[in-house]
Write an enzyme that holds these catalytic residues in place. Structure first.
Site, PDB file in Angstrom:
ATOM      1  N   SER A 110      -5.958   0.727  29.483  1.00  0.00           N
ATOM      2  CA  SER A 110      -7.413   0.618  29.320  1.00  0.00           C
ATOM      3  C   SER A 110      -8.028   1.546  28.290  1.00  0.00           C
ATOM      4  O   SER A 110      -9.228   1.439  28.023  1.00  0.00           O
ATOM      5  CB  SER A 110      -8.106   0.869  30.655  1.00  0.00           C
ATOM      6  OG  SER A 110      -7.910  -0.236  31.484  1.00  0.00           O
ATOM      7  N   PHE A 168      -1.997  -8.552  40.782  1.00  0.00           N
ATOM      8  CA  PHE A 168      -1.050  -7.468  41.046  1.00  0.00           C
ATOM      9  C   PHE A 168      -1.109  -6.964  42.492  1.00  0.00           C
ATOM     10  O   PHE A 168      -0.764  -5.818  42.762  1.00  0.00           O
ATOM     11  CB  PHE A 168      -1.280  -6.327  40.047  1.00  0.00           C
ATOM     12  CG  PHE A 168      -1.108  -6.778  38.620  1.00  0.00           C
ATOM     13  CD1 PHE A 168       0.039  -7.445  38.220  1.00  0.00           C
ATOM     14  CD2 PHE A 168      -2.109  -6.575  37.679  1.00  0.00           C
ATOM     15  CE1 PHE A 168       0.195  -7.894  36.909  1.00  0.00           C
ATOM     16  CE2 PHE A 168      -1.966  -7.004  36.369  1.00  0.00           C
ATOM     17  CZ  PHE A 168      -0.805  -7.673  35.977  1.00  0.00           C
ATOM     18  N   ALA A 169      -1.530  -7.863  43.401  1.00  0.00           N
ATOM     19  CA  ALA A 169      -1.549  -7.476  44.819  1.00  0.00           C
ATOM     20  C   ALA A 169      -0.141  -7.082  45.273  1.00  0.00           C
ATOM     21  O   ALA A 169       0.031  -6.164  46.061  1.00  0.00           O
ATOM     22  CB  ALA A 169      -2.093  -8.619  45.661  1.00  0.00           C
ATOM     23  N   SER A 208     -13.977  -3.619  36.276  1.00  0.00           N
ATOM     24  CA  SER A 208     -13.351  -4.942  36.226  1.00  0.00           C
ATOM     25  C   SER A 208     -12.817  -5.225  34.826  1.00  0.00           C
ATOM     26  O   SER A 208     -13.559  -5.177  33.838  1.00  0.00           O
ATOM     27  CB  SER A 208     -14.380  -6.015  36.612  1.00  0.00           C
ATOM     28  OG  SER A 208     -13.843  -7.303  36.407  1.00  0.00           O
TER      29      SER A 208
HETATM   30  C1  REX Z   1      -2.995  -3.124  36.443  1.00  0.00           C
HETATM   31  C2  REX Z   1      -1.924  -3.028  37.489  1.00  0.00           C
HETATM   32  C3  REX Z   1      -3.925  -1.928  36.367  1.00  0.00           C
HETATM   33  C4  REX Z   1      -1.233  -1.757  37.534  1.00  0.00           C
HETATM   34  C5  REX Z   1      -5.118  -2.138  35.451  1.00  0.00           C
HETATM   35  N1  REX Z   1      -5.007  -1.614  34.220  1.00  0.00           N
HETATM   36  O1  REX Z   1      -6.108  -2.714  35.817  1.00  0.00           O
HETATM   37  C6  REX Z   1      -6.096  -1.509  33.281  1.00  0.00           C
HETATM   38  C7  REX Z   1      -6.305  -0.030  33.095  1.00  0.00           C
HETATM   39  C8  REX Z   1      -5.767  -2.219  31.995  1.00  0.00           C
HETATM   40  O2  REX Z   1      -5.664   0.612  32.296  1.00  0.00           O
HETATM   41  N2  REX Z   1      -7.102   0.581  33.984  1.00  0.00           N
HETATM   42  C9  REX Z   1      -7.157   2.010  34.090  1.00  0.00           C
HETATM   43  C10 REX Z   1      -0.015  -1.698  38.424  1.00  0.00           C
HETATM   44  C11 REX Z   1      -7.032   2.418  35.515  1.00  0.00           C
HETATM   45  C12 REX Z   1      -8.426   2.626  33.606  1.00  0.00           C
HETATM   46  O3  REX Z   1      -9.337   1.971  33.176  1.00  0.00           O
HETATM   47  O4  REX Z   1      -8.501   3.832  33.659  1.00  0.00           O
HETATM   48  N3  REX Z   1      -0.357  -1.660  39.818  1.00  0.00           N
HETATM   49  C13 REX Z   1       0.649  -0.411  37.993  1.00  0.00           C
HETATM   50  C14 REX Z   1      -0.064  -2.619  40.690  1.00  0.00           C
HETATM   51  C15 REX Z   1      -0.502  -2.346  42.128  1.00  0.00           C
HETATM   52  O5  REX Z   1       0.521  -3.635  40.397  1.00  0.00           O
HETATM   53  N4  REX Z   1      -0.141  -3.357  43.056  1.00  0.00           N
HETATM   54  O6  REX Z   1       0.338   0.632  38.584  1.00  0.00           O
HETATM   55  O7  REX Z   1       1.380  -0.466  37.005  1.00  0.00           O
END
Ligand code: REX
Length: 433
Positions: A110, A168-169, A208
């Site tokens: 992100s 990713f549940a 989101s």
């Molecule tokens: C996706 C799944 C996490 C992670 C996500 N990533 O939404 C976005 C991001 C792109 O970077 N967000 C971060 C997976 C938090 C931000 O904005 O700071 N988890 C993992 C799972 C859990 O699959 N069931 O940890 O690799």
């Protein structure tokens, strides 16, 4: 290097490059110190005297905790004026034991959102998009609610459901199901719209990924170009970010890179090499590749006013709380964190399978810090990794009695010490780290 041993390369020098770029404001990011074994080689060394020196011992204690928590490797690069610290521990590649290296590239998740925001705000500056106009004005019929504005997307206040909650549940099966897929923006938006909106537009901060997928669609619609071409033209080329890429839908990281290891949900199950994937599930919300040198240069340039007009940077820095700790805020595609020593830092965090990352800078852009651990789905490691910011920005100085004085939220953050353990605000409805 053997896993568990620490690597350390701190450099104290000023670069001739600093003189060269000083006359080219668009490129005047902090110069990279060319290490000369502790020798000052320039006359323009500029230390940020307002901040204590980074505490490298504390940093390495954090590294030890990150690795004890399950990360194969970890690194932090600190750019402080003309001084560069490159700190590492553990391995970049478990298969061949190659040591972690701060020059190597990784998936920044992100942190991509800050790049997307800069492109979009440049389009606002150029009069091609209005921040408070409805998204549907530019993408007719895309969203079911025509009161959702461009600003709502950038501040995570649209109410659009985060489709990655479902995706990713189940961590490893969810990842394997999408790792080679290529999605259109419309397909991702449709996944979100299968759920009701989580709040009325503007009413609540709710992180989101959908918001920044729509930002990518907006950029492509308004410019007529792929989003990657706009990152390249507006940010990567002007700042000479030679380690930064948007290669979607290619599934490989170009050049020398770090391998990412996803932690399965089942306790004790072996880490999964998750390095190669399209990241098409994230695209403009999280598919970029970079390295710490480039991330530090990017955020330093952004806060230093070299990417946006001062008016637009002011918009980007309009913060609202992202949780109830009183220390964490979200602006436009930008986070603010108030540290225990009373300073506010600005940047973003990233989580993509196998990689946790942090990239933050001071309000004047003079000290920038990027940290990365090559695992994910391990909230404990992510929380601990956040402590690298404390060591790197706050150093050994005693915490001042007065609250933050640097950031726009200083009046709101009477208690600068985080109250709660830190789990970044992904997937508030799903146990996702
Ligand atoms: C996706 C799944 C996490 C992670 C996500 N990533 O939404 C976005 C991001 C792109 O970077 N967000 C971060 C997976 C938090 C931000 O904005 O700071 N988890 C993992 C799972 C859990 O699959 N069931 O940890 O690799």
């Amino acid at each position: 290097m053997v896993q568990g041993k620490f690597g350390r390369r701190a450099a104290m020098s000023a670069s001739v490059l600093a003189l060269a770029v000083a006359s080219v404001p668009a490129l005047a990011a902090p110069s990279e110190a060319r290490t000369t074994a502790g020798t000052e080689v320039g006359i323009t060394a500029r230390q940020d005297d307002a901040l204590p020196k980074p505490d490298l011992d504390a940093l390495h204690k954090v590294f030890a905790q990150v690795m004890a928590g399950g990360a194969p490797g970890v690194m932090t690069r600190i750019d402080n004026g003309n001084t560069v610290y490159r700190e590492t521990a553990g391995v970049a590649d478990r298969a061949n034991g190659q040591a972690m290296n701060t020059d190597a590239r990784f998936r920044i998740g992100s942190i991509t959102k800050s790049f997307s925001t800069v492109v979009l705000l440049q389009l606002v500056q150029e009069g091609k998009i209005a921040l408070d106009a409805p998204v549907n004005q530019y993408l007719p019929g895309l969203l079911p609610d025509s009161t959702i504005t461009v600003r709502h997307l950038l501040t995570h206040r649209s109410g659009l459901w985060d489709y990655t909650n479902d995706m990713f549940a189940n961590t490893v099966p969810g990842f394997e199901a999408v790792r080679n897929k290529v999605f259109t923006y419309q397909e991702l938006v449709n996944l979100s719209l299968a759920h009701p909106r989580t709040a009325k537009p503007g009413a609540a901060y709710q992180y989101s990924n959908t918001n920044f997928v729509v930002v990518g669609a907006l950029i492509e619609k308004v410019t007529g170009n792929p989003v990657g071409a706009e990152y390249q033209r507006r940010i990567i080329t002007p700042l000479q970010l030679n380690n930064t890429f948007y290669v979607h839908p290619s599934a490989t990281i170009p050049g020398r890179h770090i391998k990412g290891y996803l932690t399965p949900d089942e306790a004790g199950a072996p880490l999964v090499d998750s390095t190669d994937q399209t990241v098409s599930w994230a695209q403009s919300a999280g598919a970029m590749v970079s390295n710490p040198r480039d991330l530090n240069r990017f955020f330093s340039s952004l806060l230093g006013g070299r990417l946006l007009s001062s008016g637009m940077l002011t918009e980007m820095l309009k913060m609202t709380p992202s949780d109830d700790t009183g220390t964490r805020f979200y602006g436009l595609g930008l986070r603010q964190r108030d540290l225990s020593c009373g300073i506010s830092v600005y940047g973003h965090t990233g989580t993509v399978q196998g990689f946790y990352s942090y990239a933050f800078t001071t309000r004047d852009g003079r000290r920038s810090v990027s940290s990365m651990a090559n695992t994910s789905n391990n909230g404990n490691v992510n929380t601990i990794l956040g402590n690298t910011l404390e060591a790197a920005f706050c150093g050994k100085a005693p915490a001042p009695k007065t609250p933050a004085t640097q950031g726009p939220s200083s009046k709101r953050s009477a208690a600068a010490t985080p109250k709660a353990p830190f789990y970044e605000d992904i997937a508030p409805n799903v146990a996702r780290h």
